[in-house]
Design a protein around this motif. Sequence first.
Motif, short mmCIF file in Angstrom:
data_model
loop_
_atom_site.label_atom_id
_atom_site.label_comp_id
_atom_site.label_asym_id
_atom_site.label_seq_id
_atom_site.Cartn_x
_atom_site.Cartn_y
_atom_site.Cartn_z
N PRO A 166 0.80 -1.24 0.00
CA PRO A 166 0.00 0.00 0.00
C PRO A 166 0.82 1.28 0.00
O PRO A 166 0.36 2.31 -0.49
N TRP A 167 2.04 1.22 0.54
CA TRP A 167 2.87 2.43 0.61
C TRP A 167 3.51 2.75 -0.75
O TRP A 167 4.21 3.74 -0.88
N SER A 168 3.24 1.92 -1.73
CA SER A 168 3.78 2.13 -3.08
C SER A 168 2.77 2.75 -4.03
O SER A 168 3.09 3.00 -5.20
N VAL A 169 1.55 2.99 -3.56
CA VAL A 169 0.46 3.42 -4.44
C VAL A 169 0.75 4.76 -5.10
O VAL A 169 0.58 4.92 -6.31
N TRP A 170 1.18 5.76 -4.32
CA TRP A 170 1.39 7.09 -4.88
C TRP A 170 2.41 7.04 -6.02
O TRP A 170 2.17 7.57 -7.11
N ALA A 171 3.56 6.41 -5.74
CA ALA A 171 4.63 6.34 -6.74
C ALA A 171 4.17 5.56 -7.97
O ALA A 171 4.47 5.94 -9.11
N LEU A 172 3.43 4.47 -7.75
CA LEU A 172 2.97 3.65 -8.87
C LEU A 172 1.97 4.42 -9.73
O LEU A 172 2.04 4.38 -10.96
N ALA A 173 1.02 5.10 -9.10
CA ALA A 173 0.00 5.84 -9.84
C ALA A 173 0.63 6.94 -10.69
O ALA A 173 0.27 7.14 -11.86
N GLU A 174 1.60 7.65 -10.13
CA GLU A 174 2.23 8.73 -10.88
C GLU A 174 3.16 8.19 -11.96
O GLU A 174 3.28 8.79 -13.04
N ALA A 175 3.79 7.03 -11.71
CA ALA A 175 4.60 6.39 -12.75
C ALA A 175 3.70 5.92 -13.90
O ALA A 175 4.11 5.94 -15.07
N THR A 176 2.48 5.53 -13.57
CA THR A 176 1.51 5.13 -14.60
C THR A 176 1.18 6.31 -15.50
O THR A 176 1.11 6.18 -16.73
#
Length: 354
Positions: A263-273
């Motif tokens: 869950p702590w990876s969501v922000w980075a993953l969403a913006e990388a998307t």
Amino acid sequence: MIKKILLGIALSIACIAGLGFWVVSLMLPDDSVDLRTTTAADLAYFDRRVAEHRGKILAVVTSTAVMGDSGKRTGYELTELSRAYYVFTANGFTVDIASPLGGEPPVVIDDEDMGAFDYAFLNDPVAIEKVSDTKPVDGVNPDEYAGVYFVGGKGAMWDFPENTAIQNIVRQLHRDKKVVAAVCHGPAALVNVKLDNGKYLLEGKRVSGFTNDEELFLISDARTIFPFLLEDGLRNRGAKVEPGPSYLEQISHDGDLLTGQNPWSVWALAEATIEQLGYEPIPRKKTGDEYSTQILGTFEQQGYRKARAQLEFFMGNADTPVNHSLIAMHAVVAGMKMDVIKTLQLLLLASGAR
């Protein structure tokens, strides 16, 4: 002599009790601001949202409410949907929400992890309408979407891997060079996807997902409850798993395939998307959790002194307070693993973040 012994015992108990109260106080969140009434209009992030419509992203959540025969409740993780939802929408994309069964899926809401974006989602009539009546995945037309995002939640381990509609969505988007993203247990959707050449999608791909260490620490009998452990499933399909430190941000980016560990990876993953879709993500004020995970990542990789220096910098310059309770929770995890020095160092960091 007996009085001295009793006095010594009493003082020892008092010290232990005092240490316990100190640790508990560090774990308590800052309740000075009540976020429960937050709406999307309250998010300054949305003042900078993109006006143009750039396309659609499909978010897929689990329909599984119980972990196998264990009786343990599960569902999709709200924070893993809500935060990505607002990153996608603020950057010009419409988000549709689907699930294996359609309709209203079970949800996991952890009050300790809730932030402004999560409460805004719960108070957003458009978002709630979408997630209360999700599209069945077997009725989804992949041609309509620029990408798909598989939301985590332990239930995904049961109804994502064998779902042929999910496999078809992933295969077609991958064939069309569109984005496939997944976080935490969401990568379970990828383990059985085969390409047109008969090879598994994951073969040779760099990926992240909820690790065995993270799973077994939380659920010691996970091997007997789950159909398989996610990390094992990814490796068995030839994936090059890139595990980061437990419960900290970690994403893997391999072409159009983006995956996050937890869950702590969501922000980075969403913006990388968003970046993989060809756009620069709009500026976003970081959360206290993000500053905390950066400090914890520095601690894991470079040690206490570097983490302390970073903490002091953030305390003087960050636009959001560092979340001391998250650091304290990592101290408790270290304590449960009997790592005394690490526990004390993390408690000092948590205390410095108050």
